[in-house]
Design an enzyme around this catalytic site. Structure first.
Site, PDB file in Angstrom:
ATOM      1  N   ARG A  94      -1.786  -4.047   0.443  1.00  0.00           N
ATOM      2  CA  ARG A  94      -3.044  -3.455   0.906  1.00  0.00           C
ATOM      3  C   ARG A  94      -4.232  -4.284   0.415  1.00  0.00           C
ATOM      4  O   ARG A  94      -5.182  -4.528   1.147  1.00  0.00           O
ATOM      5  CB  ARG A  94      -3.131  -2.007   0.425  1.00  0.00           C
ATOM      6  CG  ARG A  94      -4.200  -1.198   1.146  1.00  0.00           C
ATOM      7  CD  ARG A  94      -4.094   0.281   0.810  1.00  0.00           C
ATOM      8  NE  ARG A  94      -2.938   0.884   1.454  1.00  0.00           N
ATOM      9  CZ  ARG A  94      -1.896   1.422   0.819  1.00  0.00           C
ATOM     10  NH1 ARG A  94      -1.860   1.423  -0.499  1.00  0.00           N
ATOM     11  NH2 ARG A  94      -0.903   1.953   1.481  1.00  0.00           N
ATOM     12  N   PHE A 105       1.620   5.406  -6.111  1.00  0.00           N
ATOM     13  CA  PHE A 105       2.084   6.520  -5.297  1.00  0.00           C
ATOM     14  C   PHE A 105       3.088   5.991  -4.278  1.00  0.00           C
ATOM     15  O   PHE A 105       3.370   4.795  -4.232  1.00  0.00           O
ATOM     16  CB  PHE A 105       0.913   7.229  -4.599  1.00  0.00           C
ATOM     17  CG  PHE A 105       0.114   6.356  -3.656  1.00  0.00           C
ATOM     18  CD1 PHE A 105       0.333   6.401  -2.296  1.00  0.00           C
ATOM     19  CD2 PHE A 105      -0.871   5.497  -4.137  1.00  0.00           C
ATOM     20  CE1 PHE A 105      -0.394   5.603  -1.421  1.00  0.00           C
ATOM     21  CE2 PHE A 105      -1.613   4.709  -3.270  1.00  0.00           C
ATOM     22  CZ  PHE A 105      -1.363   4.752  -1.903  1.00  0.00           C
ATOM     23  N   HIS A 163      -5.165   9.360  -2.617  1.00  0.00           N
ATOM     24  CA  HIS A 163      -4.676   8.196  -3.357  1.00  0.00           C
ATOM     25  C   HIS A 163      -5.099   6.903  -2.656  1.00  0.00           C
ATOM     26  O   HIS A 163      -5.588   5.965  -3.286  1.00  0.00           O
ATOM     27  CB  HIS A 163      -3.154   8.230  -3.476  1.00  0.00           C
ATOM     28  CG  HIS A 163      -2.628   9.292  -4.380  1.00  0.00           C
ATOM     29  ND1 HIS A 163      -2.870   9.305  -5.738  1.00  0.00           N
ATOM     30  CD2 HIS A 163      -1.866  10.385  -4.122  1.00  0.00           C
ATOM     31  CE1 HIS A 163      -2.279  10.360  -6.283  1.00  0.00           C
ATOM     32  NE2 HIS A 163      -1.680  11.033  -5.315  1.00  0.00           N
ATOM     33  N   ASP A 217      -2.286   0.935   8.168  1.00  0.00           N
ATOM     34  CA  ASP A 217      -0.975   1.577   8.193  1.00  0.00           C
ATOM     35  C   ASP A 217      -0.073   0.675   7.386  1.00  0.00           C
ATOM     36  O   ASP A 217      -0.137  -0.560   7.508  1.00  0.00           O
ATOM     37  CB  ASP A 217      -0.451   1.758   9.615  1.00  0.00           C
ATOM     38  CG  ASP A 217       0.702   2.763   9.654  1.00  0.00           C
ATOM     39  OD1 ASP A 217       0.556   3.849   9.063  1.00  0.00           O
ATOM     40  OD2 ASP A 217       1.747   2.469  10.255  1.00  0.00           O
TER      41      ASP A 217
END
Length: 210
Positions: free
Chosen positions: A194, A165, A18, A82
């Site tokens: 992100r 997700f 994903h 992360d």
């Protein structure tokens, strides 16, 4: 030294399909790395490399652990991230433990259900939080670059939407009435933690793989 496919221009330290798909879209998009194609971004899972132990105390430390391991194994520049969800009233938890909050790493449903149970009695006005991401680029010679991205929002009381997700189905981005899982991929990547972090890193990546 681990062999790398001939078409690889960028190595990404993840075995999460994903995340790999999402980052391929971000890094080859309008504000991504010029001239980079999705098939030129290779994940560490495709190289058969083991996941390193993420024992850092921050998102940046854990991202650097992953990118350093990949750069050392291949002798090539490597990127990693992360990320997780930080709930205000929980002091920033789950934070770096987001992917294993339930005790089972990568069990999205169990992690999400546990967080909802822990927030069951928390009133709406105290359900603020953020998705946080540290994106890093590590060169084999030791040069390292870290960029951060954040998306503020609130935690819903039940999952909504089929996309995304992780905690996407229970996260309502600030200024919106839909969850991250109800956005399409382009809408999500445009505002996500992100997306913000990797768009900041894109110029550094372009210079590093030129």
């Amino acid at each position: 030294m681990t062999a790398v496919p001939g078409n690889a221009r960028l190595l990404l330290a993840t075995g999460n399909a994903h995340k790999l798909g999402e980052l391929r879209a971000i890094l080859t998009g309008e504000d991504g790395v010029p001239g980079l194609r999705p098939d030129e971004i290779i994940g560490s899972g495709e190289l058969g490399l083991p996941e390193p132990v993420e024992d850092g105390a921050t998102f940046a430390e854990n991202a650097l652990i992953k990118a350093r391991a990949l750069a050392q194994a291949t002798g090539r520049p490597a990127i990693a991230d992360d990320s997780g969800i930080a709930v205000d009233i929980m002091g920033g938890a789950p934070g770096i433990f987001s992917a294993r909050w339930s005790g089972r790493h990568g069990d999205d449903v169990a992690n999400l259900d546990l967080l909802l149970a822990q927030l069951a009695d928390v009133p709406d006005r105290h359900r603020g939080g953020a998705f946080v991401c540290a994106a890093v680029l590590v060169h084999p010679d030791g040069r390292e670059i870290v960029r951060l991205g954040e998306l503020r929002g609130t935690i819903a009381r039940a999952p909504r939407g089929e996309g995304g997700f992780g905690y996407d189905p229970i996260f309502i981005p600030e200024g919106m009435k839909v969850s991250s899982a109800e956005l399409n991929a382009d809408e999500k990547n445009a505002i996500s933690h992100r997306g913000r972090a990797f768009r900041e890193l894109a110029r550094d990546i372009a210079a590093g793989i030129a």
